[in-house]
Design an enzyme around this catalytic site. Structure first.
Site, PDB file in Angstrom:
ATOM      1  CG  LEU A  12      36.340  90.606  39.073  1.00 20.67           C
ATOM      2  CD1 LEU A  12      37.853  90.488  38.903  1.00 20.67           C
ATOM      3  CD2 LEU A  12      35.891  89.755  40.245  1.00 20.67           C
ATOM      4  CE  LYS A  34      37.613  86.098  42.036  1.00 18.40           C
ATOM      5  NZ  LYS A  34      36.575  86.945  42.584  1.00 18.40           N
ATOM      6  CE1 TYR A  83      53.056  98.513  54.077  1.00 21.32           C
ATOM      7  CE2 TYR A  83      55.263  98.610  55.006  1.00 21.32           C
ATOM      8  CZ  TYR A  83      54.379  98.886  53.983  1.00 21.32           C
ATOM      9  OH  TYR A  83      54.830  99.553  52.871  1.00 21.32           O
ATOM     10  CD  GLU A  92      33.918  95.861  40.954  1.00 19.83           C
ATOM     11  OE1 GLU A  92      33.561  94.728  40.579  1.00 19.83           O
ATOM     12  OE2 GLU A  92      35.110  96.138  41.172  1.00 19.83           O
TER      13      GLU A  92
HETATM   14  N1  PMP Z   1      33.314  92.435  41.807  1.00 19.17           N
HETATM   15  C1  PMP Z   1      34.060  92.200  42.891  1.00 19.17           C
HETATM   16  C2  PMP Z   1      34.857  93.331  43.482  1.00 19.17           C
HETATM   17  C3  PMP Z   1      34.090  90.921  43.480  1.00 19.17           C
HETATM   18  O1  PMP Z   1      34.850  90.693  44.559  1.00 19.17           O
HETATM   19  C4  PMP Z   1      33.279  89.892  42.930  1.00 19.17           C
HETATM   20  C5  PMP Z   1      33.265  88.530  43.550  1.00 19.17           C
HETATM   21  N2  PMP Z   1      34.448  87.850  43.298  1.00 19.17           N
HETATM   22  C6  PMP Z   1      32.523  90.181  41.779  1.00 19.17           C
HETATM   23  C7  PMP Z   1      32.568  91.460  41.251  1.00 19.17           C
HETATM   24  C8  PMP Z   1      31.687  89.104  41.107  1.00 19.17           C
HETATM   25  O2  PMP Z   1      32.541  88.174  40.474  1.00 19.17           O
HETATM   26  P1  PMP Z   1      32.026  86.688  40.181  1.00 19.17           P
HETATM   27  O3  PMP Z   1      30.708  86.811  39.493  1.00 19.17           O
HETATM   28  O4  PMP Z   1      33.082  86.100  39.302  1.00 19.17           O
HETATM   29  O5  PMP Z   1      31.883  85.982  41.488  1.00 19.17           O
END
Ligand code: PMP
Length: 283
Positions: A199, A143, A33, A175
């Protein structure tokens, strides 16, 4: 009209405008933006703002379907429909409209423009401040809808014919772009701790429960990229993947040394509700 909205050629009073739910700006923040202040017919620094906008779009591999001159003329034209003498001109380009999928391919971008009332600052007024720690890269545990780094990584993986991208921070694996990652080594499951860099996935939680159930020790401690290369198995979890083995990273073969153990875990995860029976220490 005063407050104006423009979206891909349609223009109306801002309160009448709507955008499609599948615009990637809505669920990924996948766009760039810019803003310009207009007062008494002067569009302050507009060329500089347009240049920065083009630089930002290039940085995220988003192609603007206009020349800089065309975009400028469009912004001035939309602005000319507002009665405000002082305007806040905002625009954003999002990657397109498509069913939610991290990796994006061949989409046509969406241009949003809004014109709202601006008021010039009163230089006699001085500002009161607070200080906060800069934690802008420490929100991976939440999230949020701001997934730009994740979708860029996922798109790069897809372009290279892979299914996931693994994030490495200071040599340690955190991750993946949309899943959690774990290793099995010498009968122990190792997974990064549930801190602000990952996450805490529900799939991760279920995997830890399944391992406890099967008497597999669980170590919630960061592992390195090297550890991953030498692991017996590399597992990815997410709501949709449940628990899948990985066999390649950056062209190197990985895992494949404890397949029967993984099968046991997968059977447990697929056919039972185990989460309520065991609670991992951190999640
Ligand atoms: N890490 C990230 C960055 C994600 O986007 C996800 C999927 N939502 C996960 C891990 C896995 O989370 P979940 O097992 O709750 O789907």
């Amino acid at each position: 009209m005063k407050d104006i909205g423009y979206y891909n050629g349609r223009m109306d009073a801002l309160e009448h405008m709507q955008v499609p739910m599948l615009d990637r700006g809505c669920y990924f923040g996948d766009g760039i933006y810019e803003t310009v202040l207009m007062s008494h017919g002067t569009f302050h620094d507009i060329d500089r703002h347009i240049d920065r906008f083009y630089q930002g779009t290039a940085d995220i591999f988003l192609t603007v379907p206009y020349t800089k001159q065309q975009l400028k003329e469009l912004l001035l034209w939309v602005s000319s429909h507002s009665e405000y003498k002082e305007q806040f001109i905002y625009w954003q380009l999002t990657r397109g409209t498509a069913l939610r999928s991290h990796a994006a391919k061949d989409l046509s971008p969406n241009l949003w423009i809004t014109i709202t009332k601006a008021s010039l600052p009163d230089f006699e007024h001085t500002l009161k401040l607070i200080s906060v720690e800069d934690r802008r890269s420490s929100y991976c545990h939440i999230k949020t809808l701001n997934l730009l780094p994740n979708i860029l990584a996922a798109s790069q993986a897809a372009q290279e014919g892979c299914e996931e991208a693994v994030f490495v921070r200071n040599g340690y694996v955190t991750e993946c772009s949309h899943s959690n990652i774990h290793i099995l080594k010498d009968g122990v499951l190792q997974t990064a701790p549930a801190d602000c860099h990952i996450l805490a996935g529900i799939g991760r939680f279920n995997l830890i429960c399944a391992c406890r159930n099967l008497q597999i020790p669980v170590l919630e401690r960061a592992f390195s990229y090297e550890d991953l290369l030498h692991a017996d198995e590399v597992l990815l979890t997410s709501t949709t993947k449940i628990c899948q083995r990985a066999d390649t990273i950056d062209g190197h073969h990985i895992g494949g040394k404890a397949i029967s153990l993984v099968k046991k875990i997968q059977r447990l995860l697929t056919f039972s509700e185990i989460a309520s029976e065991n609670t991992p220490s951190i999640s």
